[in-house]
Design a protein around this motif. Structure first.
Motif, short mmCIF file in Angstrom:
data_model
loop_
_atom_site.label_atom_id
_atom_site.label_comp_id
_atom_site.label_asym_id
_atom_site.label_seq_id
_atom_site.Cartn_x
_atom_site.Cartn_y
_atom_site.Cartn_z
N ALA A 59 -5.26 3.95 -0.79
CA ALA A 59 -5.30 2.53 -0.41
C ALA A 59 -5.96 2.43 0.95
N ALA B 16 0.83 -1.21 0.00
CA ALA B 16 0.00 0.00 0.00
C ALA B 16 0.86 1.26 0.00
N ILE C 119 -7.39 -3.83 1.47
CA ILE C 119 -6.18 -4.62 1.68
C ILE C 119 -6.17 -5.01 3.15
N VAL D 2 -6.49 0.00 4.10
CA VAL D 2 -5.92 -1.20 4.74
C VAL D 2 -6.70 -1.50 6.00
N VAL E 181 -2.63 6.44 2.31
CA VAL E 181 -2.94 5.11 2.86
C VAL E 181 -3.79 5.31 4.11
#
Length: 312
Positions: free
Chosen positions: A187, A130, A209, A189, A137
């Motif tokens: 991204a 990521a 993710i 996560v 992120v």
């Protein structure tokens, strides 16, 4: 027989003009007006204006200015001393980081320590994909059993998967691509606090993710940012700073924290508005970093020994 004039008793004052008119007591309103008038006359003689009367509007304006100034000062202090320059859990920076700019293969921007060591978040292999491929992120700390996580998860799913345009969210994968010139905007996560891996896999959305359930990174990331569920505190052995659900947004290239209130941003601005807000924060923090670097370089330059003139 000679009589000595006695001063009037307290609360008694002769009327203006004197003469043989009898002295009369002042009422409460008159005494207050007289005191105010005397104070204003004194201030005018001293060069000042009249004493302003109290008012709720002036008080609110004053308190508002104080609050705004305090907030601005705290922001600068956090950015320069805590949020940007130090190695606290909120930043992901090392204590000896000088913020040296180093160009990499694709022309990107990275801040490294003075000895060339990797950034602190680089030790979390679960975040490597990521951080290497997204400008921003967002670490989402949540759990399927937590009722407070449910509405936040729905908002994230609606904002970044259904309504966001294509190419916004970095797709999950382990290809290990490292294209610095074409980073993804965001991204997401998932750092799970679920009771088992099956719950985590069932709760995670397609575009997320996930940090592997059995990976040591899952708990180490919680320790690093001091975020966990209450039931995990004894097992992890730390006093948490934030509870779940929490959304911490990072700069993918510098690993610096942009905000720890990503949940509030998504609720207030929506997905697209929150993403724009985080991008603006990223630009602001980098501008402050650049300014700090210039100041530090100038300071070091002045401290360098200057060549002494030769005497012939």
């Amino acid at each position: 027989e000679t009589r000595t004039a006695m001063p009037p008793p307290l609360g008694i004052q002769r009327r203006g003009g004197g003469g043989d008119r009898s002295s009369l007591p002042l009422t409460g309103a008159q005494a207050q007006a007289s005191a105010s008038s005397s104070s204003n006359r004194y201030r005018r003689r001293r060069g000042g204006g009249a004493v302003p009367g109290p008012g709720p509007c002036s008080d609110r304006a004053f308190l508002g200015r104080v609050a705004a100034a305090t907030s601005a000062l705290l922001l600068l202090v956090l950015l320069f001393r805590g949020g940007v320059r130090t190695g606290s859990p909120n930043t992901g920076r090392s204590d000896n980081a000088r913020g040296e700019m180093a160009s990499n293969g694709g022309g990107g921007r990275r801040i490294e320590t003075s000895d060339g060591a990797p950034l602190p978040l680089a030790r979390f292999q679960s975040l490597t994909y990521a951080l290497a491929n997204a400008d921003l992120v967002a670490l989402y700390f949540a759990a399927s059993w937590c009722p407070m996580s449910t509405p936040v998860t729905r908002e994230l799913e609606l904002s970044f998967e259904q309504n966001a345009g294509p190419g916004t969210l970095l797709p999950p994968g382990d290809a290990g691509i490292d294209d610095r010139e074409n980073r993804w905007p965001l991204a997401l996560v998932y750092v799970s606090s679920d009771r088992n891996e099956e719950e985590m896999q069932k709760y995670a959305r397609d575009g997320w993710i996930t940090v592997p359930y059995t990976s040591g990174d899952r708990n180490d990331i919680k320790r690093h940012f001091r975020v966990c569920a209450k039931r995990e505190m004894d097992e992890l052995g730390f006093e948490r700073r934030m509870e779940i659900p929490s959304l911490i947004v990072l700069d993918g290239e510098t690993h610096g924290v942009l905000t720890t209130d990503g949940v509030g941003d998504v609720k207030e601005y929506g997905g697209e508005g929150a993403l724009e807000h985080w991008v603006e924060l990223r630009h602001l923090v980098r501008a402050l970093e650049d300014k700090y670097e210039r100041v530090e370089e100038e300071k070091h330059r002045k401290l360098e020994p200057q060549p002494q003139p030769r005497i012939i």
